[in-house]
Design a protein around this motif. Structure first.
Motif, PDB file in Angstrom:
ATOM      1  N   ASP A   1       0.843  -1.200   0.000  1.00  0.00           N
ATOM      2  CA  ASP A   1       0.000   0.000   0.000  1.00  0.00           C
ATOM      3  C   ASP A   1       0.885   1.259   0.000  1.00  0.00           C
ATOM      4  OD1 ASP A   1      -2.548   1.187   0.053  1.00  0.00           O
ATOM      5  OD2 ASP A   1      -2.421   1.509   2.227  1.00  0.00           O
ATOM      6  N   ALA A   2       1.973   1.209   0.760  1.00  0.00           N
ATOM      7  CA  ALA A   2       2.896   2.354   0.816  1.00  0.00           C
ATOM      8  C   ALA A   2       3.489   2.609  -0.571  1.00  0.00           C
ATOM      9  CB  ALA A   2       4.000   2.084   1.831  1.00  0.00           C
ATOM     10  N   ILE A   3       3.876   1.551  -1.245  1.00  0.00           N
ATOM     11  CA  ILE A   3       4.469   1.693  -2.587  1.00  0.00           C
ATOM     12  C   ILE A   3       3.417   2.249  -3.559  1.00  0.00           C
ATOM     13  CG2 ILE A   3       5.443   0.390  -4.539  1.00  0.00           C
ATOM     14  CD1 ILE A   3       6.594  -1.547  -2.320  1.00  0.00           C
ATOM     15  N   ARG A   4       2.199   1.738  -3.443  1.00  0.00           N
ATOM     16  CA  ARG A   4       1.125   2.217  -4.321  1.00  0.00           C
ATOM     17  C   ARG A   4       0.894   3.716  -4.126  1.00  0.00           C
ATOM     18  NH1 ARG A   4      -3.754   3.776  -3.679  1.00  0.00           N
ATOM     19  NH2 ARG A   4      -3.820   3.240  -1.470  1.00  0.00           N
ATOM     20  N   ILE A   5       0.816   4.143  -2.858  1.00  0.00           N
ATOM     21  CA  ILE A   5       0.575   5.571  -2.583  1.00  0.00           C
ATOM     22  C   ILE A   5       1.764   6.417  -3.084  1.00  0.00           C
ATOM     23  CG2 ILE A   5       0.236   7.315  -0.770  1.00  0.00           C
ATOM     24  CD1 ILE A   5      -1.100   5.044   0.912  1.00  0.00           C
ATOM     25  N   ALA A   6       2.981   5.933  -2.821  1.00  0.00           N
ATOM     26  CA  ALA A   6       4.174   6.686  -3.252  1.00  0.00           C
ATOM     27  C   ALA A   6       4.122   6.925  -4.758  1.00  0.00           C
ATOM     28  CB  ALA A   6       5.436   5.926  -2.870  1.00  0.00           C
ATOM     29  N   ASN A   7       3.690   5.907  -5.497  1.00  0.00           N
ATOM     30  CA  ASN A   7       3.683   6.015  -6.967  1.00  0.00           C
ATOM     31  C   ASN A   7       2.428   6.688  -7.532  1.00  0.00           C
ATOM     32  OD1 ASN A   7       6.186   4.837  -7.290  1.00  0.00           O
ATOM     33  ND2 ASN A   7       5.355   2.745  -7.391  1.00  0.00           N
ATOM     34  N   ASP A   8       1.454   6.925  -6.675  1.00  0.00           N
ATOM     35  CA  ASP A   8       0.204   7.519  -7.135  1.00  0.00           C
ATOM     36  C   ASP A   8       0.342   9.041  -7.193  1.00  0.00           C
ATOM     37  OD1 ASP A   8      -2.396   8.231  -7.710  1.00  0.00           O
ATOM     38  OD2 ASP A   8      -3.135   7.862  -5.665  1.00  0.00           O
ATOM     39  N   THR A   9       1.098   9.519  -8.147  1.00  0.00           N
ATOM     40  CA  THR A   9       1.345  10.953  -8.348  1.00  0.00           C
ATOM     41  C   THR A   9       1.828  11.147  -9.776  1.00  0.00           C
ATOM     42  OG1 THR A   9       2.882  12.758  -7.806  1.00  0.00           O
ATOM     43  CG2 THR A   9       3.624  10.561  -7.246  1.00  0.00           C
ATOM     44  N   ARG A  10       1.564  12.357 -10.316  1.00  0.00           N
ATOM     45  CA  ARG A  10       2.050  12.611 -11.676  1.00  0.00           C
ATOM     46  C   ARG A  10       3.540  12.921 -11.679  1.00  0.00           C
ATOM     47  NH1 ARG A  10       1.499  18.461 -13.253  1.00  0.00           N
ATOM     48  NH2 ARG A  10       0.996  19.580 -11.355  1.00  0.00           N
ATOM     49  N   TYR A  11       4.078  13.162 -10.483  1.00  0.00           N
ATOM     50  CA  TYR A  11       5.510  13.467 -10.382  1.00  0.00           C
ATOM     51  C   TYR A  11       6.339  12.191 -10.191  1.00  0.00           C
ATOM     52  CZ  TYR A  11       4.128  18.349  -9.771  1.00  0.00           C
ATOM     53  OH  TYR A  11       3.613  19.607  -9.949  1.00  0.00           O
ATOM     54  N   GLY A  12       7.632  12.303 -10.395  1.00  0.00           N
ATOM     55  CA  GLY A  12       8.526  11.149 -10.210  1.00  0.00           C
ATOM     56  C   GLY A  12       9.957  11.582  -9.984  1.00  0.00           C
ATOM     57  N   LEU A  13      10.127  12.620  -9.137  1.00  0.00           N
ATOM     58  CA  LEU A  13      11.492  13.122  -8.966  1.00  0.00           C
ATOM     59  C   LEU A  13      12.298  12.287  -7.976  1.00  0.00           C
ATOM     60  CD1 LEU A  13      13.499  15.219  -9.886  1.00  0.00           C
ATOM     61  CD2 LEU A  13      12.706  16.739  -8.097  1.00  0.00           C
TER      62      LEU A  13
ATOM     63  N   ASP B   1      28.236  13.249  -7.783  1.00  0.00           N
ATOM     64  CA  ASP B   1      28.753  12.485  -8.929  1.00  0.00           C
ATOM     65  C   ASP B   1      27.695  11.563  -9.544  1.00  0.00           C
ATOM     66  OD1 ASP B   1      31.320  13.570  -8.558  1.00  0.00           O
ATOM     67  OD2 ASP B   1      31.725  12.110  -6.974  1.00  0.00           O
ATOM     68  N   ALA B   2      26.554  11.448  -8.898  1.00  0.00           N
ATOM     69  CA  ALA B   2      25.509  10.527  -9.383  1.00  0.00           C
ATOM     70  C   ALA B   2      24.384  11.339 -10.032  1.00  0.00           C
ATOM     71  CB  ALA B   2      24.973   9.706  -8.212  1.00  0.00           C
ATOM     72  N   PRO B   3      23.634  10.729 -10.968  1.00  0.00           N
ATOM     73  CA  PRO B   3      22.629  11.506 -11.704  1.00  0.00           C
ATOM     74  C   PRO B   3      21.473  12.012 -10.851  1.00  0.00           C
ATOM     75  CG  PRO B   3      22.537   9.178 -12.313  1.00  0.00           C
ATOM     76  CD  PRO B   3      23.744   9.341 -11.451  1.00  0.00           C
ATOM     77  N   PHE B   4      21.029  13.232 -11.185  1.00  0.00           N
ATOM     78  CA  PHE B   4      19.908  13.898 -10.524  1.00  0.00           C
ATOM     79  C   PHE B   4      18.866  14.180 -11.593  1.00  0.00           C
ATOM     80  CE2 PHE B   4      17.353  17.278  -8.933  1.00  0.00           C
ATOM     81  CZ  PHE B   4      17.457  17.300  -7.552  1.00  0.00           C
ATOM     82  N   GLY B   5      17.639  13.683 -11.400  1.00  0.00           N
ATOM     83  CA  GLY B   5      16.586  13.949 -12.388  1.00  0.00           C
ATOM     84  C   GLY B   5      15.375  13.090 -12.101  1.00  0.00           C
ATOM     85  N   GLY B   6      14.320  13.309 -12.893  1.00  0.00           N
ATOM     86  CA  GLY B   6      13.063  12.660 -12.549  1.00  0.00           C
ATOM     87  C   GLY B   6      12.418  11.838 -13.640  1.00  0.00           C
ATOM     88  N   TYR B   7      11.444  11.015 -13.225  1.00  0.00           N
ATOM     89  CA  TYR B   7      10.541  10.288 -14.117  1.00  0.00           C
ATOM     90  C   TYR B   7       9.290  11.156 -14.301  1.00  0.00           C
ATOM     91  CZ  TYR B   7      12.713   5.624 -12.992  1.00  0.00           C
ATOM     92  OH  TYR B   7      13.529   4.545 -12.814  1.00  0.00           O
ATOM     93  N   LYS B   8       8.429  10.671 -15.163  1.00  0.00           N
ATOM     94  CA  LYS B   8       7.081  11.220 -15.356  1.00  0.00           C
ATOM     95  C   LYS B   8       7.106  12.750 -15.528  1.00  0.00           C
ATOM     96  CE  LYS B   8       5.182   8.747 -11.740  1.00  0.00           C
ATOM     97  NZ  LYS B   8       4.092   8.186 -10.950  1.00  0.00           N
ATOM     98  N   GLU B   9       6.194  13.468 -14.887  1.00  0.00           N
ATOM     99  CA  GLU B   9       6.129  14.920 -15.109  1.00  0.00           C
ATOM    100  C   GLU B   9       7.175  15.697 -14.299  1.00  0.00           C
ATOM    101  OE1 GLU B   9       2.181  16.673 -15.271  1.00  0.00           O
ATOM    102  OE2 GLU B   9       1.373  14.826 -16.099  1.00  0.00           O
ATOM    103  N   SER B  10       8.125  14.965 -13.705  1.00  0.00           N
ATOM    104  CA  SER B  10       9.248  15.647 -13.046  1.00  0.00           C
ATOM    105  C   SER B  10      10.399  15.888 -14.011  1.00  0.00           C
ATOM    106  CB  SER B  10       9.737  14.839 -11.844  1.00  0.00           C
ATOM    107  OG  SER B  10       8.794  14.912 -10.795  1.00  0.00           O
TER     108      SER B  10
END
Ligand SMILES: NC(=O)c1ccc[n+]([C@@H]2O[C@H](COP(=O)([O-])OP(=O)(O)OC[C@H]3O[C@@H](n4cnc5c(N)ncnc54)[C@H](O)[C@@H]3O)[C@@H](O)[C@H]2O)c1
Length: 477
Positions: A395-407, A441-450
């Protein structure tokens, strides 16, 4: 500041083509601290022409020449670091300590990370008889926001310089002072004329002209998702590459086995850092339903210790938000949270007690938030935390992913393997395990509308490079 009403084009400080100006407001006092020129299409054209002309020679500089250039920039930047800290506090209200120890040093961090990456970056690769060459993409348009002003400038300018690109920068018109300082640093470091150009201006005029410009090969944009969408639309006609770093609504999952005292405190403080004005702020704290009341109590005590006040006061831990417009937006969203039935644990609308001037917001925590509420869906960009309950890990994973953002995402557990497993199921460009910090040194960026780009370190080079296959390069006879 001597160049507020000028632009930096082709290695010179020049007068703008328009008489338009905008005031820079100190958000702690609401006073005007500077007035900058706002450019027009003519200024963009002049800057792009300079960048185009400089590309021919700068794109052919050697790795060693570019390493030497970055080293000079780094040295001058470090020497002037305190000036950057002061400018950032003045333009966007960060507490003096935050500016000195986090905001200004983020510039050093990205120039150093690009320098390190440049020393080893593979610009060529052999595949069979083919040589694959990574070449600078050309003239780049850089557009940045006000919240971590130097961080965003440095993580675009450093890889652009490292890869042999030339550029036109339009910094945020809300916080342009640190950008003007950086132009001085680049000038002193001997960046060749036309390689770096700065035009101040607003988004609809200068930003749109850059995005649509036929002679800009790539746009690197950081800002809100709405403005990023406009940049992409305006760039579509010329099929230019558009790298976007946009908004976020990051979830902070506290699994049921964590030390709640410690991780709730960490989560609250991370959310309030920079007055909540970070794209990757952990603004949705996800906790087991059975622990909701206990978590709310801990969060209340932690948020109550956040001291909003003048940036230069020694006990201040939180400055104002950047502008009247942001203050109004945050007030409306806090009111919306109350209206939609979230439980106000601490904070609320209005200014914190004793502060009747400046764009100060009360550190605010809501508990019993559901993920469909406006405060759980919209990026607030202020010191407002939403605590949301979950039934179990899935349920926690579902809620975390239930957003148009993905940063970004945050997962904590006493069992590292469990946290790792959850991290792999979060649809975001970054996940922090057990409070781990970012890595330059590691990549910074987002999925989805991020967004769709990746910045920082050697991954940050890729958006600034074109890939060319030269077939038969190694063929005999
Ligand atoms: N993902 C990231 O790396 C990252 C980092 C920092 C901030 N942000 C986001 O930035 C936002 C806050 O910054 P902001 O208020 O300055 O954002 P904003 O979108 O209002 O402005 C950002 C920049 O875009 C320009 N702009 C506005 N409209 C434009 C248009 N139509 N065409 C071209 N340029 C335009 C502005 O002048 C400014 O320079 C938040 O949404 C935050 O999440 C993202």
């Amino acid at each position: 500041m001597s160049h507020e009403k000028q632009f930096y084009i082709n290695g010179q400080w020049v007068e703008p083509s328009t008489n338009d100006t905008v005031d820079v407001i100190n958000p702690a006092t609401e006073e005007v601290v500077a007035t900058i020129a706002l450019g027009g299409v003519e200024d963009v054209n002049a800057a792009v022409a300079a960048a185009r002309a400089a590309f021919e020679s700068y794109s052919r500089t050697s790795r060693e020449e570019r390493i030497a250039l970055l080293e000079r920039i780094l040295e001058i930047y470090q020497r002037r670091s305190d000036e950057f800290a002061r400018a950032i506090t003045l333009e966007m209200g960060a507490p003096a300590k935050l500016s000195k120890y986090a905001q200004a040093p983020s510039g050093t961090g990205h120039f150093a990370a690009a320098l390190k990456a440049l020393k080893h970056f593979e610009f060529e690769e052999r595949i069979g008889n083919t040589l694959v060459v990574k070449e600078p993409i050309g003239v780049c348009g850089l557009i940045t926001p006000w919240n971590w002003p130097i961080n965003q400038l440095a993580c675009k300018i450093a890889p652009a310089l490292a890869t042999g690109c030339t550029m036109v920068l339009k910094p945020s018109e809300v916080a342009p002072l640190s950008a003007l300082l950086l132009a001085e640093v680049l000038d002193e470091a001997g960046v060749p004329a036309g390689v770096f150009n700065l035009v101040n201006g607003d988004g609809p005029t200068v930003g749109s002209a850059m995005s649509a410009h036929p002679d800009i090969d790539m746009m690197s944009f950081t800002g809100s998702t709405g403005a990023g969408r406009q940049v992409m639309k305006n760039g579509a006609e010329t099929i230019k590459r558009v790298a976007l770093e946009l908004g976020g609504k990051s979830a902070n999952i506290l699994l049921d086995d964590v030390n709640f005292e410690k991780m709730v405190a960490h989560g609250v403080m991370s959310c309030m850092n920079n007055t909540g004005q970070s794209c990757n702020a952990p603004t949705r704290m996800l906790v087991p339903n059975s622990r909701m009341d206990e978590v709310a109590e801990i969060a209340k005590a932690v948020a109550a210790k956040v001291k909003a006040g003048a940036p230069d006061a020694p006990d201040t831990t939180m400055g104002p938000v950047v502008s009247k417009a942001q203050w109004n937006k945050i007030q409306d969203l806090i009111a919306k949270g109350i209206e939609e039935g979230a439980r106000l644990v601490v904070g609320g609308t209005g200014r914190p007690e004793g502060l009747d001037r400046g764009y100060y917001v009360k550190p605010t925590v809501f508990s019993h938030v559901t993920n469909d509420m406006t405060i759980a869906r919209e990026e607030i960009f202020g010191p407002v935390l939403s605590i949301i309950g979950y039934e179990n890990e899935a349920d926690a994973i579902r809620i975390a992913n239930d957003t148009r953002y993905g940063l970004s995402g945050y997962v904590s557990s006493a069992d590292l393997e469990r946290a790792r497993n959850v991290a792999r199921q979060i649809r975001t460009g970054m996940v922090h395990l057990n409070g781990a910090p970012l890595d330059n040194d590691a990549p910074f960026g987002g999925y989805k509308e991020s967004g769709n780009g990746r910045e920082w370190g050697h991954y940050g080079f890729e958006d600034f490079l074109e890939v060319k296959s030269i077939f038969g390069y190694y063929a005999e006879g």
